[in-house]
Write an enzyme that holds these catalytic residues in place. Structure first.
Site, PDB file in Angstrom:
ATOM      1  N   CYS A 134      47.152  34.416  48.818  1.00  0.00           N
ATOM      2  CA  CYS A 134      46.313  35.310  48.016  1.00  0.00           C
ATOM      3  C   CYS A 134      44.839  34.972  48.152  1.00  0.00           C
ATOM      4  CB  CYS A 134      46.734  35.232  46.550  1.00  0.00           C
ATOM      5  SG  CYS A 134      45.681  36.201  45.478  1.00  0.00           S
ATOM      6  N   CYS A 137      42.798  35.208  44.839  1.00  0.00           N
ATOM      7  CA  CYS A 137      42.977  34.102  43.899  1.00  0.00           C
ATOM      8  C   CYS A 137      42.224  32.869  44.381  1.00  0.00           C
ATOM      9  CB  CYS A 137      44.442  33.704  43.775  1.00  0.00           C
ATOM     10  SG  CYS A 137      45.580  35.060  43.771  1.00  0.00           S
ATOM     11  N   ASP A 138      42.279  32.612  45.681  1.00  0.00           N
ATOM     12  CA  ASP A 138      41.864  31.301  46.180  1.00  0.00           C
ATOM     13  C   ASP A 138      40.643  31.328  47.093  1.00  0.00           C
ATOM     14  OD1 ASP A 138      44.057  30.266  44.818  1.00  0.00           O
ATOM     15  OD2 ASP A 138      45.391  30.669  46.497  1.00  0.00           O
TER      16      ASP A 138
END
Ligand code: NDP
Length: 310
Positions: A134, A137-138
């Site tokens: 992801c 997200c990261d």
């Protein structure tokens, strides 16, 4: 034992839309959110193609909005998962993760699909320490650094584009000499000077130390040559698998694991059980399509309950 008119399993766009419609039809739906509340859109980048958001919306915000809309009509949204189902007779018996048994007159399966992984030991070892599925997200953790995305579909193309906003350089590791992604996404990545395409390459190993990922060892499948790239982030975007393990032997599935539904309907092989969203969608796999089929499932459940009362 609790008996519910309509049990919804899953909390992506399909599950929440089914909950909105079922609640408004007074079916008093109970929805179990599952392993990943909010579903795949909670780990996606900006969503620009969901109608009703002219400026785009973040995946988590979109899911929060859908959840709030379901709550507004008093859908009973519960954390937790369903661990067992028995669809052999109605009402259907389901068992939650904490062993609570529920009887359901209708069930809407909206369990979605999950990200695939390459299956390398090093991928597991560095998961959360440089390996991710992801970018939204990261990606932030790799600001100004060099990263790699593996895959050639729309997801990989989107993740790579997104990462160029944050990172210094993005490699796209593609096992063939063409992308599976849509034309518009292909153009976007191929014209982006921060993206270097590594055609015909497969990942042999993710390299790293105590600090996390430091590089990737690749093989060119055409020439057989090895190549090492120095990256600190490794994003896997190679497709998804439908979450149907729970339904094996209970519902008819396609050979690739997706639930079979009647054309133009969400009816499964078991009357009273409906499937909506990515769990039954081999073709489109879009949030708006999932929402549409969630609506269909709730309306079909309502019709089914009416017909079975007569
Ligand atoms: P896809 O199945 O479309 O693509 C998967 C990609 O990963 C392919 O390039 C495939 O290669 C590659 N791949 C698969 N397994 C491996 C492996 N073991 N090693 C290396 N590469 C591998 O998945 P996506 O998640 O990209 O997309 C799924 C669906 O969702 C599609 O229909 C897509 O259009 C849609 N989507 C739409 C978006 C949008 O419209 N905004 C955004 C994201 C997804 P190969 O081509 O060689 O098989």
């Amino acid at each position: 034992m609790e008996t519910v008119k309509c049990l919804i399993i899953g909390s992506g766009p399909a599950g929440f839309t089914a909950a909105i419609y079922a609640a408004r039809a007074d079916l008093k739906p109970v929805l179990y959110e599952g392993y990943q509340p909010g579903g795949q859109l909670t780990i996606t980048t900006e969503v620009e193609n969901f109608p009703g958001y002219p400026e785009g919306v973040s995946g988590p915000q979109l899911m929060q909005d859908l959840r709030n809309q379901a709550l507004r009509f008093k859908a009973d949204i519960r954390p937790g998962t369903i661990e067992e189902v028995d669809f052999s007779k109605r009402p259907f018996r389901v068992v939650t993760e904490n062993k609570t048994e529920i009887l359901a007159e209708t069930v809407i399966v909206a369990t979605g699909a999950s990200a695939n992984w390459l299956g390398l030991e090093s991928e597991k070892k560095f998961n959360g320490q440089g390996v991710s599925a992801c970018a939204t997200c990261d990606g932030f953790f790799y600001k100004g650094q060099d990263v790699a995305v593996v895959g050639g579909g729309d997801t990989a193309a989107e993740e790579a584009s997104y990462l160029t906003n944050l990172c210094n350089k993005v490699y796209m590791i593609v096992r063939r000499d063409e992308l599976r992604a849509s034309k518009v996404m292909q153009e976007r990545v191929l014209s982006n000077p921060k993206i270097e395409m590594l055609w015909h390459h497969v990942t042999q190993e993710i390299l790293g130390d105590d600090s996390g990922v430091t590089g990737v060892l690749l093989k060119n499948v055409q020439t057989g040559e090895d190549r090492k790239i120095d990256v600190t982030g490794f994003f896997v975007a190679i497709g998804h698998t439908p979450n149907t393990a729970l339904f094996k032997g209970q519902l008819e599935l396609h050979p690739n694991g997706y639930i079979k539904t009647e054309p133009g309907s969400t009816r499964t092989s078991v009357p009273g059980v409906f499937a909506a969203g990515d769990v039954q969608d081999l073709h489109f796999r879009q949030g708006i399509v999932a929402a549409g089929t969630g609506c269909m499932a709730a309306m079909e459940a309502e019709r089914f309950l009416k017909d079975s009362e007569q």
